[in-house]
Scaffold this active site. Structure first.
Site, PDB file in Angstrom:
ATOM      1  N   LYS A 156      25.234 -79.670  55.832  1.00  0.00           N
ATOM      2  CA  LYS A 156      25.622 -81.019  55.402  1.00  0.00           C
ATOM      3  C   LYS A 156      27.141 -80.989  55.181  1.00  0.00           C
ATOM      4  O   LYS A 156      27.632 -80.844  54.057  1.00  0.00           O
ATOM      5  CB  LYS A 156      24.845 -81.406  54.132  1.00  0.00           C
ATOM      6  CG  LYS A 156      24.799 -82.902  53.907  1.00  0.00           C
ATOM      7  CD  LYS A 156      23.709 -83.278  52.930  1.00  0.00           C
ATOM      8  CE  LYS A 156      23.851 -84.692  52.413  1.00  0.00           C
ATOM      9  NZ  LYS A 156      23.832 -85.756  53.418  1.00  0.00           N
TER      10      LYS A 156
HETATM   11  N1  PMP Z   1      19.985 -86.805  58.187  1.00  0.00           N
HETATM   12  C1  PMP Z   1      21.247 -87.053  57.786  1.00  0.00           C
HETATM   13  C2  PMP Z   1      22.318 -87.122  58.806  1.00  0.00           C
HETATM   14  C3  PMP Z   1      21.519 -87.263  56.425  1.00  0.00           C
HETATM   15  O1  PMP Z   1      22.774 -87.516  56.022  1.00  0.00           O
HETATM   16  C4  PMP Z   1      20.472 -87.219  55.486  1.00  0.00           C
HETATM   17  C5  PMP Z   1      20.749 -87.455  54.031  1.00  0.00           C
HETATM   18  N2  PMP Z   1      21.128 -86.263  53.385  1.00  0.00           N
HETATM   19  C6  PMP Z   1      19.184 -86.940  55.953  1.00  0.00           C
HETATM   20  C7  PMP Z   1      18.975 -86.736  57.311  1.00  0.00           C
HETATM   21  C8  PMP Z   1      18.027 -86.841  55.001  1.00  0.00           C
HETATM   22  O2  PMP Z   1      18.173 -85.682  54.215  1.00  0.00           O
HETATM   23  P1  PMP Z   1      17.539 -85.579  52.759  1.00  0.00           P
HETATM   24  O3  PMP Z   1      16.130 -86.005  52.882  1.00  0.00           O
HETATM   25  O4  PMP Z   1      17.686 -84.145  52.410  1.00  0.00           O
HETATM   26  O5  PMP Z   1      18.333 -86.482  51.881  1.00  0.00           O
END
Ligand code: PMP
Length: 303
Positions: A156
């Site tokens: 991330k």
């Molecule tokens: N894909 C992307 C590109 C994101 O930014 C997010 C948000 N963090 C997600 C998927 C979903 O991830 P999560 O369920 O861990 O928030």
């Protein structure tokens, strides 16, 4: 624009709690110039018992660590200390339902070289759980997700979000609620800030990992499917396979589970109330405020 902080807001900065309005960051930071930082998006909820609970706190801080390691950013923080610091930020700001944003960033460095230290900030602002049932109209973006041969796409990393911003702004400028991005092979990948599922004849499908951010909500949905005996498959598929499906949804920490009305103006065909997607949405909503696994078992016994 949301009100992220005011004169009284407290954040956590490198081991201390300081006023957001007085917190300083180095303008010569490699992170600021090159988008070279990693972050998390986490939510806390007021539980049915009235306590404040950070949802999947450990999973989020472990992913933060993995993201930092993927980008070669030094990471000297213990997950339990960061969780404790986050609860303290919530307490000092009197927040229960909040969005929490830790960022790990680099010091002053205009080169592309390694750093011997990193910094961490944990910010939080109030955010109510998503209550709406509104279904989103989405479009396939003209932007693909970054090629995993060019980026550590499972991390991330801040820099990846230039792609998300471009895609989301494009979709909104064309009158849609959000974008759906394909990967470099033109297969369905994810939304700018959420993962995607679609439903056909009671089975859910979601893209395999590899070209997406492996979301913690996505993992939770897979667990819920298992608990609720909903068949689910991770697979590679094209947007054409999604067209006219029974139902579809985005899922992510901020979005939670949100249903989709149409993709490229092709509606999903079942009434949302009658879909297993809706059951997943309802179960997720209960899980976040109960924050305990027993609930899932309870729900699976109920018609
Ligand atoms: N894909 C992307 C590109 C994101 O930014 C997010 C948000 N963090 C997600 C998927 C979903 O991830 P999560 O369920 O861990 O928030």
């Amino acid at each position: 624009m949301a009100n992220y902080y005011n004169e009284k807001t407290i954040l956590y900065l490198n081991g201390t709690f300081v006023k957001a309005s007085e917190a300083k960051m180095d303008m010569y930071s490699q992170s600021f110039h090159y988008g070279y930082s990693v972050f998390e998006g986490i939510r806390s909820y007021k539980t049915v018992q009235g306590e404040t609970k950070i949802f999947k706190a450990e999973a989020h801080f472990e992913r933060l660590k993995a993201s930092a390691q993927a980008l070669n950013l030094p990471y000297a923080y213990a997950t339990d200390e960061l969780i404790a610091a986050t609860y303290e930020v919530l307490k000092r700001n009197h927040f229960q339902d909040a969005y929490i944003r830790p960022v790990v960033y680099a010091p002053a460095n205009m080169s592309f070289g390694l750093n011997s230290q990193s910094f961490i900030v944990i910010e939080a602002w109030e955010m109510a759980p998503f209550l709406g049932d509104a279904l989103l109209r989405i479009m396939t973006s003209s932007f693909q997700r970054p090629n995993p041969k060019g980026f550590k796409i499972h991390a991330k990393a801040a820099g990846h979000y230039v792609n998300s911003i471009l895609a989301s702004q494009e979709a909104k400028s064309l009158g849609y609620d959000e974008a759906l991005l394909l990967d470099m092979n033109d297969k369905v990948a994810e939304a700018p800030g959420a993962n995607v599922f679609f439903e056909k004849e009671g089975t859910l499908f979601t893209p395999t990992t590899g070209n997406i951010l492996p979301g913690i909500t996505r993992a939770t949905v897979l667990e819920l499917c298992n608990e609720l005996n909903i068949p689910v498959r991770e697979k590679i598929f094209s947007k054409e396979e999604m067209y006219g499906a029974d139902a579809a949804f985005f899922c992510g920490t901020a979005a939670e589970v949100i249903g989709l009305a149409s993709l490229d103006d092709k509606p999903f065909t079942m009434a949302w109330e009658n879909t297993v997607s809706k059951l997943i949405q309802d179960t997720y909503k209960k899980l976040i405020v109960e924050n305990k696994q027993e609930l899932v078992n309870e729900i699976s016994g109920v018609e």
